[in-house]
Write an enzyme that holds these catalytic residues in place. Structure first.
Site, PDB file in Angstrom:
ATOM      1  N   LEU A 131      34.472 -13.720  47.499  1.00 26.20           N
ATOM      2  CA  LEU A 131      34.748 -14.926  47.941  1.00 26.20           C
ATOM      3  C   LEU A 131      35.594 -15.711  46.445  1.00 26.20           C
ATOM      4  CD1 LEU A 131      31.969 -15.436  49.793  1.00 26.20           C
ATOM      5  CD2 LEU A 131      33.820 -14.960  51.022  1.00 26.20           C
ATOM      6  N   GLY A 132      36.067 -15.247  45.662  1.00 26.97           N
ATOM      7  CA  GLY A 132      36.763 -16.226  44.617  1.00 26.97           C
ATOM      8  C   GLY A 132      37.664 -15.560  44.281  1.00 26.97           C
ATOM      9  N   GLY A 133      38.538 -15.090  45.435  1.00 24.93           N
ATOM     10  CA  GLY A 133      39.886 -15.250  45.037  1.00 24.93           C
ATOM     11  C   GLY A 133      40.248 -13.418  45.014  1.00 24.93           C
ATOM     12  N   SER A 181      24.781 -14.642  44.236  1.00 28.37           N
ATOM     13  CA  SER A 181      25.176 -14.292  44.266  1.00 28.37           C
ATOM     14  C   SER A 181      26.295 -15.031  45.644  1.00 28.37           C
ATOM     15  CB  SER A 181      25.235 -13.562  44.599  1.00 28.37           C
ATOM     16  OG  SER A 181      26.640 -11.826  45.525  1.00 28.37           O
ATOM     17  N   PRO A 182      26.575 -16.172  45.687  1.00 26.69           N
ATOM     18  CA  PRO A 182      27.110 -17.105  46.208  1.00 26.69           C
ATOM     19  C   PRO A 182      28.485 -16.989  46.357  1.00 26.69           C
ATOM     20  CG  PRO A 182      26.768 -18.291  43.719  1.00 26.69           C
ATOM     21  CD  PRO A 182      26.293 -17.416  43.447  1.00 26.69           C
ATOM     22  N   LEU A 183      29.429 -16.483  45.309  1.00 25.39           N
ATOM     23  CA  LEU A 183      30.798 -15.310  45.594  1.00 25.39           C
ATOM     24  C   LEU A 183      30.898 -14.077  45.757  1.00 25.39           C
ATOM     25  CD1 LEU A 183      32.635 -16.881  42.709  1.00 25.39           C
ATOM     26  CD2 LEU A 183      31.940 -18.107  45.119  1.00 25.39           C
ATOM     27  N   TYR A 212      17.043  -9.396  32.432  1.00 31.20           N
ATOM     28  CA  TYR A 212      18.484  -9.134  32.190  1.00 31.20           C
ATOM     29  C   TYR A 212      18.616  -9.904  30.406  1.00 31.20           C
ATOM     30  CZ  TYR A 212      18.473 -11.921  36.285  1.00 31.20           C
ATOM     31  OH  TYR A 212      18.765 -12.693  37.445  1.00 31.20           O
ATOM     32  N   GLY A 257      29.683 -11.233  45.306  1.00 31.94           N
ATOM     33  CA  GLY A 257      30.054  -9.913  44.205  1.00 31.94           C
ATOM     34  C   GLY A 257      31.590 -10.587  43.419  1.00 31.94           C
ATOM     35  N   GLY A 258      31.872 -11.159  43.931  1.00 31.28           N
ATOM     36  CA  GLY A 258      33.240 -11.777  43.579  1.00 31.28           C
ATOM     37  C   GLY A 258      34.422 -11.785  44.879  1.00 31.28           C
TER      38      GLY A 258
END
Length: 317
Positions: A215-217, A208-210, A53, A212-213
């Site tokens: 699921l974030g609206g 990656s709970p969202l 990273y 990759g974005g």
């Protein structure tokens, strides 16, 4: 903050994990330090990073500088880092050979400015290196006091089984955790990886709970979406629209619901959040405050059907 034991261990970790992938790339060092301070203020004690990273150790260096500022930052943190990716162009500067395990650990310790790593994680499976070699190298690091636990990331279920059975034959502890891509859009781990983790007492840490974005609206800010996720958005647009409507009914942000859903799944220790700002981190805490009703969980299953449960029943009788 809620805490739980990591897998079958007695190690107490927060149910939200601070991911540091953005540190050094999208988040500058000063902002990263503020995020880590804020995480401790909220009681988040579980930080995850990797040697690749930030570009060849950049993120670990940022974390190390934060530890060096004192204030019991290191002792209050359960530190997990990963290794596998190539850290140079010369042979044996990547993967899971005993030589690279030793070298990679020493380099991470130096960058992190600490004398031990709480959870030393294999970032990917190395099919060319036998588990006997891996566990021997890990055992040496444990005896030296340089690592406390070992974990895996992106392992298939049979890799977890093989690793644990090899560890058992050697009378060593084996894996305590597995990091896998797991979210409402990607539920493949429910087939075999998650059941294997539960059976062996390995904590599941979703990355990656969202999604990759997605699921974030995403539909509410579609003009800001990155071109790289446009094909995935088009593929799932109908389901995501239904999902965002459900979140409106619930009165919670889509990102909050996505995290709360993961927290409700059996075997999940805690998802990795990757906030870029303190405000993003503060908002993520809401996921710990809500309990999704059974009818909501069923609705989510309808919107984002999983594989049908664990194997083999998911595809046979």
């Amino acid at each position: 903050m809620e805490y739980t034991d990591l897998g079958r261990s007695g190690l107490s970790v927060s149910r939200l994990v601070l991911g540091t992938l953005n540190f050094g790339w999208n988040t500058q060092e000063g902002d990263a330090h503020a995020l880590m301070d804020r995480a401790h203020e909220h009681g988040i004690n579980f930080f995850d990073t990797a040697n690749v990273y930030g570009g060849n150790g950049g993120t670990e260096t940022i974390i190390g500088n934060w530890f060096a500022a004192g204030g019991e930052r290191r002792t209050k943190t359960v530190l997990a880092t990963k290794f596998y990716g190539n850290m140079g162009e010369w042979p044996n500067q990547g993967r899971l050979s005993a030589l690279n395990i030793r070298r990679a650990c020493e380099a991470s310790l130096k960058r992190l400015r600490t004398d031990y790593i709480d959870i030393y994680q294999m970032h990917h499976v190395d099919r060319a290196t036998p588990f006997e070699e891996i566990w021997e190298a890990m055992d040496v690091l444990r005896l030296q006091g340089k690592i406390v636990y070992t974990g895996s990331s992106n392992f298939a279920a049979w890799h977890i089984v093989k690793g644990q059975e090899t560890a058992k034959r050697r009378n060593c502890y084996g894996l305590v955790s597995e990091q896998s891509c797991y979210n409402l859009l990607n539920r493949t781990v429910e087939l075999e990886v998650l059941p294997a983790c539960q059976d062996y007492g390995v904590g599941m840490i979703p990355w990656s709970p969202l999604g990759g974005g997605l699921l974030g609206g995403i539909l509410r800010r579609e003009s800001l979406r990155a071109p790289i996720i446009a094909p995935e958005l088009d593929k799932h647009r109908s389901a995501i629209a239904e999902y965002e409507s459900l979140c409106d009914e619930l009165g919670d942000a889509p990102a909050t619901v996505a995290l709360a859903w993961l927290l409700a799944q059996p075997g999940v220790t805690g998802p990795i959040i990757g906030p870029r700002t303190v405000a993003h981190m503060d908002a993520s805490l809401r996921a710990l405050e809500i309990e999704l009703e059974e009818k909501t969980l069923q609705r989510l299953d309808q919107i984002f059907p999983g594989p049908g449960g664990p194997a083999p029943e998911a595809y046979t009788w």
